[in-house]
Design a protein around this motif. Structure first.
Motif: not given
Length: 411
Positions: A296-312
């Motif tokens: 299972s590959i998270p090809i549409f990973n915008n949610s993970y990128k958004s989570k990284t920005k939120q954490n910062q």
């Protein structure tokens, strides 16, 4: 282990808190120990910490194993026979280290909750101490009023004697009696205020409000202040909590990166095959077993990128909150230190004034022996004495209240 650490911290705080007190303060220490054991606020935070710690076991799991079964209504024919039913099993596994990252994240959240317990204990110690000193002030003022009422009664007798010999007016007697009435009223009001504060104190200990509270008879301001290590403020639990929340965000980002990796699945399909009738050949009716591997590959990973920005952004917010709280605590500490110095100055001044008022009282009494006494002066001096004694008690209470605040911040 955490509970043991909490116990040691409480003992250390108590020892520091009562460094400035003498042996008479043991009653307050026992009250504080009772409050830290029974107060529901502390129990609430301890339960929240236990719940947060238990969540480590909750996340130490892998996804559910998938089972599937199907029956061929219309059996497909194969060379080796008709397929009758199918069974499949599949298990997805997170990327290496994902479960450990989840455990670390939850553990860091629990560590932040642990600081709530330490903060709650400090606040309860402070609240109990403040209430206790309020009770002390009330009792001390009641004693002063009782003594002054007795003194006024003595003056009343002198005034009556002077009236009999024509050296004083009946108005002087009435003034002395009215002054006694005012003090009796104030004494009754203080008694009611004591009962109200006693309820507050008992509820901090989580016990019946009517239980009598033993208050020490005398508190004195120490001749010297104990040493104040302002640097200890940097490791105050209210600030350490922000550090641990910051660390939990770091753990959250590590988990986010792990969850952004693929998931691997393993399983197999089993197909039941019926034998072909009236035929004899190799593998007739042989069942089918097909091992499978999936990813299972998270090809549409915008949610993970958004989570990284939120954490910062959240880390920046935490640093700002910590600095804001640190500035506030430094301000409170500086105010408490200066207010305690002011209380000492006020106490010395009131002591000096009280001594002079008593000298004036002695002069008035001696003048009575010579046949002259001005009861207006008597009332003035008595009012000054009462004022100085009340202010002296207030200064003592304020000194210990400020000491309590200082101990909350640096011990």
């Amino acid at each position: 282990m955490k509970n043991l650490d909490i116990k040691f911290q409480v003992i250390f705080t108590l020892c520091s808190l009562f460094f400035v007190l003498n042996f008479q303060s043991q009653d307050l220490q026992s009250y504080i120990e009772q409050a830290t054991e029974n107060n529901p606020t502390i129990q609430k935070f301890e339960l929240q910490y236990n719940i947060a710690s238990e969540k480590v076991n909750e996340v130490n799991t892998i996804p559910n194993t998938e089972f599937g079964a199907g029956y061929f209504v219309s059996e497909p024919e194969t060379r080796t026979g008709a397929q009758r039913f199918k069974i499949s099993i599949k298990q997805m596994l997170p990327w290496f280290g994902t479960i450990t990252s989840r455990e670390n994240y939850i553990s860091s959240m629990a560590d932040a909750k642990y600081e709530d317990i330490v903060i709650a204990k400090r606040k309860i110690i402070t609240s109990v101490s403040k209430s206790y000193y309020n009770l002390y002030e009330n009792k001390a003022k009641q004693k002063v009023l009782e003594q002054n009422i007795k003194l006024l009664k003595t003056y009343e007798k002198l005034a009556l004697t002077s009236v009999e010999v024509g050296k004083a007016s009946a108005v002087d007697v009435l003034r002395l009696q009215m002054r006694q009435n005012e003090m009796a009223e104030l004494l009754a009001v203080l008694n009611q205020q004591f009962l109200a504060e006693q309820t507050t104190f008992n509820k901090l200990l989580n016990r019946d409000k009517a239980i009598s509270v033993n208050v020490i008879n005398k508190l004195n301001i120490p001749s010297e202040n104990f040493e104040i290590n302002v640097e200890n403020l940097a490791v105050h639990p209210e600030l350490l909590k922000y550090d641990k929340i910051y660390q939990s965000v770091e753990k959250s980002e590590l988990l986010n990166q792990k969850e952004n990796n693929p998931m691997i699945g393993f399983g197999f399909d089993y197909v039941n095959v019926a034998e072909r009738p009236n035929m004899s050949f190799t593998d007739n009716g042989k069942d089918i077993l097909m091992p499978m591997v999936s990813i299972s590959i998270p090809i549409f990973n915008n949610s993970y990128k958004s989570k990284t920005k939120q954490n910062q952004l959240q880390q920046q917010e935490i640093l700002a909150q910590k600095q804001e709280r640190k500035n506030r605590l430094e301000t409170i500490l500086d105010q408490a230190i200066n207010n305690r110095i002011s209380s000492r100055i006020s106490y010395r001044t009131q002591t000096k004034n009280l001594k002079q008022a008593k000298n004036a009282e002695e002069i008035l009494i001696k003048s009575y022996e010579t046949g002259t006494i001005d009861f207006n002066d008597v009332l003035d001096i008595q009012e000054l004495q009462l004022k100085f004694e009340m202010n002296q008690i207030k200064s003592i209470k304020n000194y210990y209240l400020q000491t309590t605040i200082i101990n909350y911040l640096i011990q």
